[in-house]
Design a protein around this motif. Structure first.
Motif, short mmCIF file in Angstrom:
data_model
loop_
_atom_site.label_atom_id
_atom_site.label_comp_id
_atom_site.label_asym_id
_atom_site.label_seq_id
_atom_site.Cartn_x
_atom_site.Cartn_y
_atom_site.Cartn_z
N VAL A 86 49.63 32.05 -11.82
CA VAL A 86 48.99 30.81 -11.36
C VAL A 86 47.84 31.15 -10.40
O VAL A 86 46.76 30.54 -10.44
N TYR A 87 48.08 32.15 -9.56
CA TYR A 87 47.05 32.59 -8.61
C TYR A 87 45.77 32.96 -9.37
O TYR A 87 44.67 32.50 -9.04
N ARG A 88 45.92 33.78 -10.40
CA ARG A 88 44.74 34.25 -11.15
C ARG A 88 44.02 33.10 -11.84
O ARG A 88 42.79 33.06 -11.89
N GLN A 89 44.81 32.17 -12.34
CA GLN A 89 44.22 31.02 -13.05
C GLN A 89 43.35 30.19 -12.10
O GLN A 89 42.24 29.82 -12.43
N ASN A 90 43.87 29.92 -10.93
CA ASN A 90 43.11 29.11 -9.97
C ASN A 90 41.88 29.88 -9.48
O ASN A 90 40.80 29.30 -9.33
N ARG A 95 36.02 30.60 -9.49
CA ARG A 95 34.93 31.57 -9.71
C ARG A 95 33.93 31.02 -10.75
O ARG A 95 32.72 31.06 -10.55
N GLU A 96 34.47 30.47 -11.85
CA GLU A 96 33.60 29.96 -12.92
C GLU A 96 32.68 28.85 -12.43
O GLU A 96 31.54 28.75 -12.86
N GLN A 97 33.20 28.03 -11.55
CA GLN A 97 32.41 26.88 -11.09
C GLN A 97 31.41 27.23 -9.99
O GLN A 97 30.57 26.42 -9.63
N ASN A 98 31.55 28.42 -9.44
CA ASN A 98 30.71 28.78 -8.28
C ASN A 98 30.13 30.19 -8.46
O ASN A 98 30.16 31.00 -7.55
N ALA A 134 40.81 22.41 -9.67
CA ALA A 134 41.38 23.60 -9.01
C ALA A 134 41.86 23.21 -7.62
O ALA A 134 41.43 22.21 -7.06
N TYR A 135 42.78 24.01 -7.08
CA TYR A 135 43.09 23.88 -5.65
C TYR A 135 41.88 24.46 -4.92
O TYR A 135 41.55 25.63 -5.08
N ILE A 155 43.19 31.90 -0.55
CA ILE A 155 44.14 31.03 0.16
C ILE A 155 44.51 29.84 -0.73
O ILE A 155 45.69 29.50 -0.89
N ASP A 156 43.48 29.22 -1.33
CA ASP A 156 43.75 28.06 -2.20
C ASP A 156 44.63 28.46 -3.39
O ASP A 156 45.52 27.70 -3.79
N SER A 157 44.37 29.63 -3.93
CA SER A 157 45.10 30.04 -5.14
C SER A 157 46.55 30.42 -4.81
O SER A 157 47.45 30.20 -5.62
N ILE A 158 46.77 30.97 -3.63
CA ILE A 158 48.15 31.26 -3.20
C ILE A 158 48.89 29.95 -2.98
O ILE A 158 50.03 29.77 -3.42
N ARG A 159 48.21 29.04 -2.33
CA ARG A 159 48.84 27.73 -2.08
C ARG A 159 49.16 27.04 -3.42
O ARG A 159 50.23 26.43 -3.57
N CYS A 160 48.24 27.16 -4.37
CA CYS A 160 48.44 26.58 -5.70
C CYS A 160 49.68 27.20 -6.37
O CYS A 160 50.53 26.50 -6.93
N ALA A 161 49.79 28.53 -6.25
CA ALA A 161 50.92 29.23 -6.86
C ALA A 161 52.23 28.81 -6.20
O ALA A 161 53.23 28.56 -6.88
N LEU A 162 52.22 28.70 -4.88
CA LEU A 162 53.45 28.31 -4.17
C LEU A 162 53.89 26.91 -4.60
O LEU A 162 55.08 26.67 -4.85
N ASP A 163 52.92 25.99 -4.68
CA ASP A 163 53.27 24.62 -5.10
C ASP A 163 53.84 24.62 -6.52
O ASP A 163 54.82 23.93 -6.81
N ALA A 164 53.20 25.39 -7.40
CA ALA A 164 53.66 25.42 -8.79
C ALA A 164 55.07 26.01 -8.88
O ALA A 164 55.93 25.47 -9.60
N LEU A 165 55.29 27.09 -8.15
CA LEU A 165 56.61 27.73 -8.21
C LEU A 165 57.70 26.82 -7.65
O LEU A 165 58.80 26.75 -8.18
N ARG A 166 57.36 26.12 -6.58
CA ARG A 166 58.35 25.19 -6.01
C ARG A 166 58.60 24.05 -6.99
O ARG A 166 59.75 23.66 -7.22
#
Ligand SMILES: C[S@@+](CC[C@H](N)C(=O)[O-])C[C@H]1O[C@@H](n2cnc3c(N)ncnc32)[C@H](O)[C@@H]1O
Length: 394
Positions: A86-90, A95-98, A134-135, A155-166
């Protein structure tokens, strides 16, 4: 390895002395009413049940994890495995958008001259940051300031991964909390600051080395290192019966009745006219993840808590109310306050205030302590003062 977090005002070096004073107090639970990172609660592991309280979300998170979770964090290697997809996806989505800003941000840590750095830095600042699908809370708010653009995305991608895993039940709510606590720890260590979140370093030729060094570090790697280093305090059995809360001490104390099990209240209130919330705003955003509209040079949240202990016009009344409220619970009161604290500036001493309510009050000890001056907003980062420990008993 201690597994603790140190931040503004932490009393790790005084905690054992405070614990000695508390040892002679009434039996019962210790309420650490302004717990911060919980140094004094930690000194009571296995000795007394504790209750940590602080008004800030991140301090509450730290108290909840370190003092009330019987189990402890998920091993970092397992978290890495679970979080990476999930981290890599976010990360890829941001990255693609910026692309233009991202390319410049990747080169930034390698800049050798300030001109080279500034060229890339301005290029990033000139781009509008996109975060569609994205987050992107940190990427949108703090890129190129407290963190680099890519660090914000981490930071956003870690937070995204944590939310998804929870959400998928792959981490428990407590493991999520530890993951978030570790992310806050990593953010503090890698931030482009002098060690606190009141302001970020504006890049200049003078601090170039420091800024590029901080911008070049990986939040993801530090997050896992932090997760591996943070530890719960005491034994699982001790933690199981502890409590943690997030409340203004005023409201909290009014809810505690004499019949409760609190035997002693330890108070370590703010002692300068700098509001503590200046030092917590990034951590609050990390916990709340609510895309705040920030303002001012420090990029502060709109809802920062203000305490009367840091207001010259109100500090005397705040102290009197605190002492009366603790006394009304029937508990003993142990207070830490520096010899140059704001209350002294308005002509009152803590001992006078304690004696106004408690029949027995004394200054137990004065300890030379290197005190934070709240982020050098007054010049120096630390100052040697006497930290005074007072005891008041019914
Ligand atoms: C001096 S620090 C405490 C440090 C703590 N003893 C430690 O070792 O980490 C003061 C703490 O009080 C909290 N605080 C400020 N005003 C408060 C209030 N009215 N009620 C509860 N907590 C408050 C701040 O967020 C800060 O963490």
């Amino acid at each position: 390895m201690t597994g603790r977090i140190s931040y503004m005002g932490t009393k790790h070096d005084l905690a054992d002395r405070v614990a000695q004073v508390i040892a002679d107090c009434r039996p019962g639970r210790l309420l650490d009413a302004f717990a911060g990172m919980g140094a004094v609660a930690e000194a009571h592991a296995g000795k007394r049940q504790v209750w940590t309280n602080d008004v800030q979300h991140f301090a509450y998170l730290a108290g909840r994890c370190r003092f009330t979770d019987p189990i402890g964090p998920m091993p970092a290697s397992k978290m890495r495995k679970l979080a990476t997809p999930v981290y890599r996806q976010n990360m890829a989505c941001l990255r693609e958008q910026n692309r233009i800003a991202w390319k410049a941000a990747v080169k930034l840590p390698a800049a050798v001259t300030f001109d080279e750095f500034d060229h890339l830095y301005q290029k990033i600042s000139a781009q509008e940051i996109n975060r569609k699908d994205a987050y992107g809370c940190f990427t949108g708010i703090y890129a190129n300031t407290y963190f680099s653009l890519t660090q914000c995305a981490e930071i956003d991608s870690i937070r995204c991964a944590l939310d998804a895993l929870r959400g998928r039940g792959e981490v428990t709510p407590a493991q999520f909390d530890w993951g978030l606590l570790a992310l806050g720890h990593a953010a503090l260590r890698l931030a482009n600051t002098t060690g606190h979140f009141a302001q970020y370093l504006r890049p200049s030729a003078k601090n170039l080395k420091r800024v590029t060094h901080q911008f070049g570090r990986s939040i993801f790697d530090q997050w896992l290192a932090s997760l591996g280093s943070l530890l719960p305090s005491g034994t699982p059995d001790w933690r199981r019966d502890n409590l943690a809360s997030r409340s203004d001490c005023d409201s909290l104390l009014r809810t505690i009745r004499q019949s409760g099990d609190v035997g002693v209240v330890y108070c370590d209130p703010p002692y300068t006219d700098d509001q503590y919330s200046r030092f917590y705003h990034i951590w609050e955003t990390l916990v709340l993840y609510d895309y705040p509209v920030v303002t001012g040079v420090g990029l502060y949240r709109p809802d920062r808590f203000t305490t009367d202990f840091s207001l010259r016009s109100k500090v005397a009344d705040a102290f009197k109310a605190l002492v009366e409220e603790v006394a009304s619970t029937g508990a003993d009161l142990v207070l830490s306050y520096p010899s140059n604290g704001l209350l002294h500036d308005v002509g009152l001493s803590p001992l006078e205030v304690l004696k106004g309510t408690y029949s027995k009050a004394e200054l137990v000890t004065e300890i030379q302590h290197s005190h934070s001056t709240m982020g050098a907003s007054k010049g120096q980062a630390t100052a040697a003062v006497a930290e005074c420990i007072y005891l008041a008993r019914a």
